[in-house]
Design a protein around this motif. Structure first.
Motif, PDB file in Angstrom:
ATOM      1  N   ALA A  13       4.293  -5.016  10.896  1.00  0.00           N
ATOM      2  CA  ALA A  13       4.441  -4.105  12.040  1.00  0.00           C
ATOM      3  C   ALA A  13       3.700  -2.799  11.812  1.00  0.00           C
ATOM      4  N   GLY A  14       3.446  -2.443  10.563  1.00  0.00           N
ATOM      5  CA  GLY A  14       2.748  -1.209  10.252  1.00  0.00           C
ATOM      6  C   GLY A  14       2.318  -1.180   8.806  1.00  0.00           C
ATOM      7  N   PRO A  15       1.612  -0.144   8.406  1.00  0.00           N
ATOM      8  CA  PRO A  15       1.104  -0.078   7.029  1.00  0.00           C
ATOM      9  C   PRO A  15       2.203  -0.002   5.976  1.00  0.00           C
ATOM     10  N   ALA A  16       3.332   0.660   6.279  1.00  0.00           N
ATOM     11  CA  ALA A  16       4.424   0.737   5.305  1.00  0.00           C
ATOM     12  C   ALA A  16       4.983  -0.651   5.006  1.00  0.00           C
ATOM     13  N   GLU A  17       5.160  -1.447   6.045  1.00  0.00           N
ATOM     14  CA  GLU A  17       5.674  -2.802   5.844  1.00  0.00           C
ATOM     15  C   GLU A  17       4.676  -3.638   5.037  1.00  0.00           C
ATOM     16  N   ALA A  18       3.387  -3.443   5.291  1.00  0.00           N
ATOM     17  CA  ALA A  18       2.376  -4.180   4.536  1.00  0.00           C
ATOM     18  C   ALA A  18       2.437  -3.817   3.050  1.00  0.00           C
ATOM     19  N   LEU A  19       2.638  -2.531   2.736  1.00  0.00           N
ATOM     20  CA  LEU A  19       2.747  -2.125   1.342  1.00  0.00           C
ATOM     21  C   LEU A  19       4.061  -2.579   0.720  1.00  0.00           C
ATOM     22  N   ASN A  20       5.123  -2.669   1.524  1.00  0.00           N
ATOM     23  CA  ASN A  20       6.376  -3.221   1.007  1.00  0.00           C
ATOM     24  C   ASN A  20       6.167  -4.652   0.504  1.00  0.00           C
TER      25      ASN A  20
ATOM     26  N   SER B 224      -6.301  -9.672  -1.465  1.00  0.00           N
ATOM     27  CA  SER B 224      -6.022 -10.801  -0.580  1.00  0.00           C
ATOM     28  C   SER B 224      -4.598 -10.742  -0.027  1.00  0.00           C
ATOM     29  N   ALA B 225      -3.646 -10.350  -0.891  1.00  0.00           N
ATOM     30  CA  ALA B 225      -2.253 -10.268  -0.446  1.00  0.00           C
ATOM     31  C   ALA B 225      -2.080  -9.190   0.606  1.00  0.00           C
ATOM     32  N   LEU B 226      -2.684  -8.021   0.422  1.00  0.00           N
ATOM     33  CA  LEU B 226      -2.556  -6.948   1.406  1.00  0.00           C
ATOM     34  C   LEU B 226      -3.264  -7.319   2.702  1.00  0.00           C
ATOM     35  N   SER B 227      -4.399  -7.976   2.601  1.00  0.00           N
ATOM     36  CA  SER B 227      -5.119  -8.404   3.802  1.00  0.00           C
ATOM     37  C   SER B 227      -4.251  -9.328   4.641  1.00  0.00           C
ATOM     38  N   ALA B 228      -3.596 -10.298   3.985  1.00  0.00           N
ATOM     39  CA  ALA B 228      -2.724 -11.220   4.726  1.00  0.00           C
ATOM     40  C   ALA B 228      -1.513 -10.508   5.287  1.00  0.00           C
ATOM     41  N   ALA B 229      -0.904  -9.609   4.488  1.00  0.00           N
ATOM     42  CA  ALA B 229       0.292  -8.899   4.955  1.00  0.00           C
ATOM     43  C   ALA B 229      -0.031  -7.990   6.129  1.00  0.00           C
TER      44      ALA B 229
ATOM     45  N   LEU C 103      -6.917  -6.370  13.202  1.00  0.00           N
ATOM     46  CA  LEU C 103      -5.484  -6.525  13.419  1.00  0.00           C
ATOM     47  C   LEU C 103      -5.227  -7.099  14.808  1.00  0.00           C
ATOM     48  N   VAL C 104      -4.183  -7.885  14.899  1.00  0.00           N
ATOM     49  CA  VAL C 104      -3.834  -8.496  16.195  1.00  0.00           C
ATOM     50  C   VAL C 104      -3.216  -7.445  17.097  1.00  0.00           C
ATOM     51  N   GLY C 105      -3.372  -7.663  18.395  1.00  0.00           N
ATOM     52  CA  GLY C 105      -2.748  -6.765  19.371  1.00  0.00           C
ATOM     53  C   GLY C 105      -3.586  -5.547  19.674  1.00  0.00           C
ATOM     54  N   GLY C 106      -4.498  -5.667  20.616  1.00  0.00           N
ATOM     55  CA  GLY C 106      -5.314  -4.532  21.011  1.00  0.00           C
ATOM     56  C   GLY C 106      -6.549  -4.367  20.156  1.00  0.00           C
ATOM     57  N   HIS C 107      -7.153  -3.191  20.323  1.00  0.00           N
ATOM     58  CA  HIS C 107      -8.397  -2.855  19.639  1.00  0.00           C
ATOM     59  C   HIS C 107      -8.035  -2.109  18.353  1.00  0.00           C
ATOM     60  N   ARG C 108      -7.709  -2.856  17.280  1.00  0.00           N
ATOM     61  CA  ARG C 108      -7.162  -2.233  16.070  1.00  0.00           C
ATOM     62  C   ARG C 108      -7.860  -2.760  14.819  1.00  0.00           C
TER      63      ARG C 108
END
Length: 409
Positions: free
Chosen positions: A259-266, A249-254, A220-225
């Motif tokens: 901003a967080g895991p909830a947004e990725a699942l949305n 593939s869609a979740l990987s890109a999202a 993930l971008v931004g720090g050690h994530r």
């Protein structure tokens, strides 16, 4: 004994049933001893001769159709290269010792192709089961009809058995292709600095429920994530493997832009709405921040990740659970929760094949997982993954896929 030591010509002659080899032009190339015995013919009367010169239809019976049906079956096998099982057939066979005298016979044939290296049909295997005595056993019109019905049922049962075998072979081929496709799509184990992730995938026993489970690990971008996710698609075979690949593939890109895991699942939920076969799919994703020792997570109908603290305490991350993907016609924002972890803790994500057993409450499976993780918490991720699978999966294999990801934090 190897193939070169086997005399297949003798094997052919010794086969217990009636078997003949025909050219695609329906000329006898060879027949076994049992065929000659039951047909009342010599090799000289058959080899090199056209099938229906040897066994013509009874000219005294205008309704005779046995030879016509056999010709249609053999021609179809020669043209398509596919086996054909025929229904019970009545043949009137001329007595070779008394020309003009015809005997009523009942045969149940199966015809199969023999192909060369290029796939061209070069011979036809014509196997016959002689059931005339079975038909005549009770005698009389009523008894004869009963025996014909019995023989028909026998033939249908054999056809069903052969169809099941062909389906089994087709499923096995589909399973192999689907597993190869899944293996190509799933990522290998990852190393992020000193943090190691072990991954495992165990297919279900048999063809059913295979190839719907998946996992993913992304930087993930931004720090050690790092983002770690697992999911499960309802279904099996190539279709499930294809849907799995799309959702992963869609979740990987999202995850890389959310901003967080909830947004990725949305985002994933809206995408699943337009993917055929994604109905009721589940997923859970976690965002690990190694700099701040935090985990944020969100679940769409999936079993909760397990966080194993260095002292052996196991916490199931179940404070942000929502329905499966595409469960709501009008999606609403999904929940998200977070927790801290101590240096050296272990994060475990998995699919339901690891914990669920028929007739057993899911809490029993979760407790079994927690005990295994506590018992082996000091093992490195690779050994821990192997130990958990060994202890939790049935000895003969599970009836559902199992995906497992273990990250040492």
């Amino acid at each position: 004994m190897n193939d070169t030591a086997i005399d297949y010509a003798r094997v052919f002659q010794a086969l217990p049933g009636m078997v003949a080899l025909l050219t695609p032009d329906l000329v006898y190339a060879d027949v076994n001893e049992e065929f000659l015995r039951l047909a009342g013919r010599t090799r000289e009367q058959m080899i090199g001769r056209y099938l229906f010169d040897v066994f013509p239809d009874n000219p005294n019976d205008p309704g005779a159709s046995g030879m016509r049906n056999l010709a249609a079956s053999l021609t179809r096998v020669a043209a398509t290269g596919e086996r054909d099982s025929m229904a019970l057939q009545r043949y009137d066979v001329e007595n070779p010792e008394r020309p003009g005298e015809w005997e009523e016979r009942y045969w149940s044939p199966v015809n199969a192709p023999v192909c060369d290296a290029d796939g061209k049909v070069v011979l036809l295997v014509h196997r016959v089961e002689e059931v005339t005595e079975l038909i005549r056993l009770r005698g009389g019109p009523a008894g004869g009809r009963a025996r014909v019905l019995e023989a028909e049922l026998y033939t249908r049962a054999r056809e069903l058995q052969e169809l099941n075998e062909r389906l089994r072979q087709a499923h096995a081929r589909e399973r192999e292709v689907a597993l190869a496709l899944q293996e190509a799509m799933l990522p290998a184990r990852r190393q992020l600095g000193r943090h190691h992730a072990a991954v495992r995938y165990r297919p279900a026993v048999g063809a059913l429920n295979v190839c719907g489970d998946w996992y993913d690990i992304v930087d993930l971008v931004g720090g050690h994530r790092m983002g770690v996710a697992v999911g499960d698609v309802v279904g099996h075979g190539l279709e499930a493997a294809g849907v799995m690949g799309q959702l992963r593939s869609a979740l990987s890109a999202a995850s890389r832009v959310a901003a967080g895991p909830a947004e990725a699942l949305n985002v994933l939920g809206r995408y699943a709405h337009v993917v055929d076969g994604a109905e009721s799919a589940t997923a859970v994703t976690t965002f690990i921040d190694f700099d701040h020792h935090t985990i944020t997570y969100s679940s769409a109908g999936h079993p909760p990740p397990a966080l194993v603290q260095p002292d052996g305490r196991v916490e199931f991350l179940d404070q942000a659970t929502d329905p499966p993907l595409d469960a709501r016609p009008d999606p609403i924002p999904r929940p998200q929760a977070g927790t801290d972890y101590a240096e050296g803790a272990t994060l475990v994500l998995y699919t339901d094949g690891l914990i669920e057993r028929r007739g057993e409450d899911i809490d029993t499976g979760l407790a079994r997982l927690a005990e295994s993780l506590d018992r082996h918490r000091d093992e490195d991720p690779e050994r821990l993954a192997d130990a958990v699978l060994l202890e939790l999966l049935p000895p003969g294999g599970a009836t559902d896929d199992t995906a497992l990801v273990i990250v040492r934090l």
